[in-house]
Design a protein around this motif. Structure first.
Motif, PDB file in Angstrom:
ATOM      1  N   SER A  93      31.522 -36.966  18.158  1.00 40.11           N
ATOM      2  CA  SER A  93      30.262 -37.533  18.744  1.00 40.11           C
ATOM      3  C   SER A  93      29.628 -38.311  17.839  1.00 40.11           C
ATOM      4  O   SER A  93      29.304 -37.548  16.738  1.00 40.11           O
ATOM      5  CB  SER A  93      29.783 -36.450  19.529  1.00 40.11           C
ATOM      6  OG  SER A  93      28.295 -37.157  20.121  1.00 40.11           O
ATOM      7  N   PHE A  94      29.335 -39.475  18.071  1.00 42.62           N
ATOM      8  CA  PHE A  94      28.378 -40.413  17.327  1.00 42.62           C
ATOM      9  C   PHE A  94      27.144 -40.298  17.972  1.00 42.62           C
ATOM     10  O   PHE A  94      26.875 -40.257  19.168  1.00 42.62           O
ATOM     11  CB  PHE A  94      28.846 -41.797  16.977  1.00 42.62           C
ATOM     12  CG  PHE A  94      30.114 -41.798  16.126  1.00 42.62           C
ATOM     13  CD1 PHE A  94      30.169 -41.514  14.784  1.00 42.62           C
ATOM     14  CD2 PHE A  94      31.288 -42.048  16.879  1.00 42.62           C
ATOM     15  CE1 PHE A  94      31.432 -41.580  14.223  1.00 42.62           C
ATOM     16  CE2 PHE A  94      32.655 -42.121  16.191  1.00 42.62           C
ATOM     17  CZ  PHE A  94      32.461 -41.777  15.099  1.00 42.62           C
ATOM     18  N   GLY A  95      25.860 -40.244  17.038  1.00 41.35           N
ATOM     19  CA  GLY A  95      24.521 -40.432  17.691  1.00 41.35           C
ATOM     20  C   GLY A  95      23.598 -41.186  16.788  1.00 41.35           C
ATOM     21  O   GLY A  95      24.069 -41.573  15.474  1.00 41.35           O
ATOM     22  N   LEU A  96      22.361 -41.248  17.196  1.00 46.00           N
ATOM     23  CA  LEU A  96      21.111 -41.969  16.163  1.00 46.00           C
ATOM     24  C   LEU A  96      19.935 -40.881  16.325  1.00 46.00           C
ATOM     25  O   LEU A  96      20.033 -40.293  17.305  1.00 46.00           O
ATOM     26  CB  LEU A  96      20.978 -43.002  16.710  1.00 46.00           C
ATOM     27  CG  LEU A  96      21.837 -44.432  16.878  1.00 46.00           C
ATOM     28  CD1 LEU A  96      21.105 -45.524  17.732  1.00 46.00           C
ATOM     29  CD2 LEU A  96      22.079 -44.820  15.443  1.00 46.00           C
ATOM     30  N   ARG A  97      19.556 -40.843  15.161  1.00 44.12           N
ATOM     31  CA  ARG A  97      18.315 -40.177  15.094  1.00 44.12           C
ATOM     32  C   ARG A  97      17.226 -40.991  14.504  1.00 44.12           C
ATOM     33  O   ARG A  97      17.313 -41.542  13.479  1.00 44.12           O
ATOM     34  CB  ARG A  97      18.417 -39.014  14.206  1.00 44.12           C
ATOM     35  CG  ARG A  97      17.271 -37.874  14.157  1.00 44.12           C
ATOM     36  CD  ARG A  97      17.575 -36.597  13.233  1.00 44.12           C
ATOM     37  NE  ARG A  97      17.464 -37.044  11.836  1.00 44.12           N
ATOM     38  CZ  ARG A  97      16.373 -37.082  10.968  1.00 44.12           C
ATOM     39  NH1 ARG A  97      15.148 -36.937  11.638  1.00 44.12           N
ATOM     40  NH2 ARG A  97      16.463 -37.297   9.828  1.00 44.12           N
ATOM     41  N   TYR A  98      16.104 -41.108  15.309  1.00 50.20           N
ATOM     42  CA  TYR A  98      14.939 -41.618  14.665  1.00 50.20           C
ATOM     43  C   TYR A  98      14.103 -40.810  13.502  1.00 50.20           C
ATOM     44  O   TYR A  98      13.563 -39.866  13.901  1.00 50.20           O
ATOM     45  CB  TYR A  98      13.917 -41.949  15.922  1.00 50.20           C
ATOM     46  CG  TYR A  98      12.811 -42.715  15.457  1.00 50.20           C
ATOM     47  CD1 TYR A  98      12.531 -43.747  14.430  1.00 50.20           C
ATOM     48  CD2 TYR A  98      11.648 -43.052  16.410  1.00 50.20           C
ATOM     49  CE1 TYR A  98      11.595 -44.555  14.037  1.00 50.20           C
ATOM     50  CE2 TYR A  98      10.394 -43.814  16.133  1.00 50.20           C
ATOM     51  CZ  TYR A  98      10.684 -44.531  15.193  1.00 50.20           C
ATOM     52  OH  TYR A  98       9.691 -45.420  14.913  1.00 50.20           O
ATOM     53  N   ALA A  99      14.055 -41.490  12.333  1.00 43.46           N
ATOM     54  CA  ALA A  99      13.422 -40.793  11.063  1.00 43.46           C
ATOM     55  C   ALA A  99      12.023 -41.478  10.856  1.00 43.46           C
ATOM     56  O   ALA A  99      11.836 -42.238  10.142  1.00 43.46           O
ATOM     57  CB  ALA A  99      14.195 -40.799   9.836  1.00 43.46           C
ATOM     58  N   SER A 100      11.071 -41.110  12.048  1.00 44.92           N
ATOM     59  CA  SER A 100       9.699 -41.727  11.838  1.00 44.92           C
ATOM     60  C   SER A 100       8.952 -41.156  10.782  1.00 44.92           C
ATOM     61  O   SER A 100       8.940 -39.910  10.695  1.00 44.92           O
ATOM     62  CB  SER A 100       8.957 -41.549  13.107  1.00 44.92           C
ATOM     63  OG  SER A 100       7.748 -41.950  13.201  1.00 44.92           O
ATOM     64  N   ARG A 101       8.270 -42.168  10.201  1.00 50.75           N
ATOM     65  CA  ARG A 101       7.411 -41.568   9.025  1.00 50.75           C
ATOM     66  C   ARG A 101       5.898 -41.267   9.620  1.00 50.75           C
ATOM     67  O   ARG A 101       5.017 -40.782   8.851  1.00 50.75           O
ATOM     68  CB  ARG A 101       7.236 -42.451   7.980  1.00 50.75           C
ATOM     69  CG  ARG A 101       8.605 -42.779   7.233  1.00 50.75           C
ATOM     70  CD  ARG A 101       9.098 -41.473   6.557  1.00 50.75           C
ATOM     71  NE  ARG A 101      10.488 -41.713   5.814  1.00 50.75           N
ATOM     72  CZ  ARG A 101      11.629 -41.354   6.267  1.00 50.75           C
ATOM     73  NH1 ARG A 101      11.484 -40.681   7.758  1.00 50.75           N
ATOM     74  NH2 ARG A 101      12.757 -41.704   5.617  1.00 50.75           N
ATOM     75  N   THR A 102       5.872 -40.964  10.634  1.00 52.27           N
ATOM     76  CA  THR A 102       4.346 -40.524  11.142  1.00 52.27           C
ATOM     77  C   THR A 102       4.559 -39.232  11.950  1.00 52.27           C
ATOM     78  O   THR A 102       5.992 -38.675  11.800  1.00 52.27           O
ATOM     79  CB  THR A 102       4.254 -41.412  12.525  1.00 52.27           C
ATOM     80  OG1 THR A 102       4.973 -41.518  13.704  1.00 52.27           O
ATOM     81  CG2 THR A 102       3.950 -43.020  12.192  1.00 52.27           C
ATOM     82  N   SER A 103       3.455 -38.542  12.147  1.00 56.74           N
ATOM     83  CA  SER A 103       3.701 -36.970  12.639  1.00 56.74           C
ATOM     84  C   SER A 103       4.046 -36.771  14.143  1.00 56.74           C
ATOM     85  O   SER A 103       3.808 -35.732  14.655  1.00 56.74           O
ATOM     86  CB  SER A 103       2.485 -36.296  12.138  1.00 56.74           C
ATOM     87  OG  SER A 103       1.299 -36.861  12.706  1.00 56.74           O
TER      88      SER A 103
END
Length: 367
Positions: free
Chosen positions: A237-247
């Motif tokens: 399984s492939f996916g994406l993760r949002y690594a936001s630099r906000t809290s």
């Protein structure tokens, strides 16, 4: 979405070329350095107003352009497209300055009338897949942000406007912070607080929108990628993760949350982050939080694809993303995008090549 007609004038290696494009699309065959990618680049330019090869506008102008008629070097790309909004004629004209190193003008045309880039983007949607796209997995965060921004901008014209304004505000805010750092201004100084607060308000307004829309898009892409994974890689399984630099708490921006509430929550989180980082920003002279520092991470079975995936798995991850992009575009616009495939079929084995072509047929997309 169909590309019906394409005309290039003084573009890259082409003096002039006119192409009537069949509804099923085109397969372009030729030796290296004969302009195959340039044709795709011109089509992509009309969709996003920028080259997918990250080329500067001046590089698109054919060498020696204008000399025959003693005019400034120029290029022009135009096309007729047929989509859910009906038929439109798109055009982009670029003229260089006398020094040939800078652009004197870049003009956008929609149905014969001068328009802005913001109003032109969205009338024509494309999904581009090149051999270099595997670098999205292991390359710089800026490349992944750009890829995501291009996708959202083709679907949501407001996003492109907000992104442009955010970049302008960020530049002004960083300039001010740089002067504060140089002059060793204290973060508690009343005049400085008044100045920075003005830019904070605008940064929060634009940045909150970008964070919210990115989170919502990535949530859809992640689910679409998971569905495509079973077709591409079986049990992997492939996916994406949002690594936001906000809290901001990212799950609170997706699901049943309305877009308005998502933007409000993201904006509040960005405001709080700016307050928390103010002293450090005054000292370092730069904006330390916001969507300009975000990243998008590819995952395989919940782990980093860049770190734990093989080269072949990374290629499959990008393929899953491109198919997911087409799925999301079709769902959100009601019209399948035009696929621009630059020598990628040679990068895939027979089964994955057939999968990609089947996906194009599923969306009744032009290739």
């Amino acid at each position: 979405m169909l590309l019906k007609f394409l005309k290039l004038t003084q573009f890259r290696c082409y003096a002039e070329v006119r192409i009537d494009v069949p509804d099923l699309g085109l397969r372009i065959v030729g030796d290296n350095a004969t302009g195959k990618t340039s044709l795709l680049e011109a089509v992509g330019l009309l969709a996003t107003t920028r080259s997918f090869r990250n080329a500067q506008d001046r590089d698109l102008v054919r060498w020696g352009s204008g000399e025959e008629y003693a005019v400034a070097p120029f290029t022009r790309v135009e096309a007729t497209i047929d989509g859910g909004e009906g038929q439109h004629h798109l055009g982009i004209a670029i003229e260089l300055a006398k020094d040939v190193e800078s652009v004197a003008s870049k003009r956008f045309e929609l149905d014969g009338r001068i328009t802005s880039a913001h109003r032109m983007v969205g009338h024509f949607t494309t999904v581009t897949f090149t051999p270099e796209d595997v670098q999205l997995v292991i390359g710089a965060p800026a490349d992944r942000r750009r890829s995501l921004d291009i996708l959202i901008s083709q679907i949501d014209r407001v996003y492109l406007q907000r992104l442009t304004r955010y970049s302008l505000v960020l530049r002004q805010r960083n300039s001010l912070l740089k002067s504060f750092a140089r002059d060793r201004v204290l973060p508690t100084a009343a005049p400085a607080v008044t100045q920075i607060s003005f830019w904070d308000e605008q940064l929060v307004a634009e940045g909150g929108y970008l964070v919210a829309l990115r989170a919502r898009m990535l949530d859809q892409l992640d689910r679409a990628m998971e569905q495509r994974s079973s077709e591409i890689a079986g049990e992997v399984s492939f996916g994406l993760r949002y690594a936001s630099r906000t809290s901001v708490h990212l799950p609170s921006l997706t699901g049943e949350t309305s877009e308005h509430d998502a933007v409000t929550r993201a904006s509040q989180a960005l405001h709080d982050d700016l307050e928390r980082h103010r002293a450090d920003e005054f000292r370092r002279g730069m904006t330390l939080t916001g969507p300009h520092r975000d990243d998008v991470e590819f995952e395989i079975e919940g782990r980093s694809l860049a770190r734990f995936g093989s080269r072949g798995q990374q290629r499959m991850g990008v393929l899953a993303l491109k198919l997911a992009e087409a799925d999301v575009v079709a769902i959100m616009t009601g019209d399948g995008p035009v696929f621009l495939l630059d020598d990628v079929l040679s990068e895939l084995d027979n089964s994955h090549r057939d999968l990609l072509l089947d996906a194009v047929r599923t969306h009744a997309s032009q290739l």
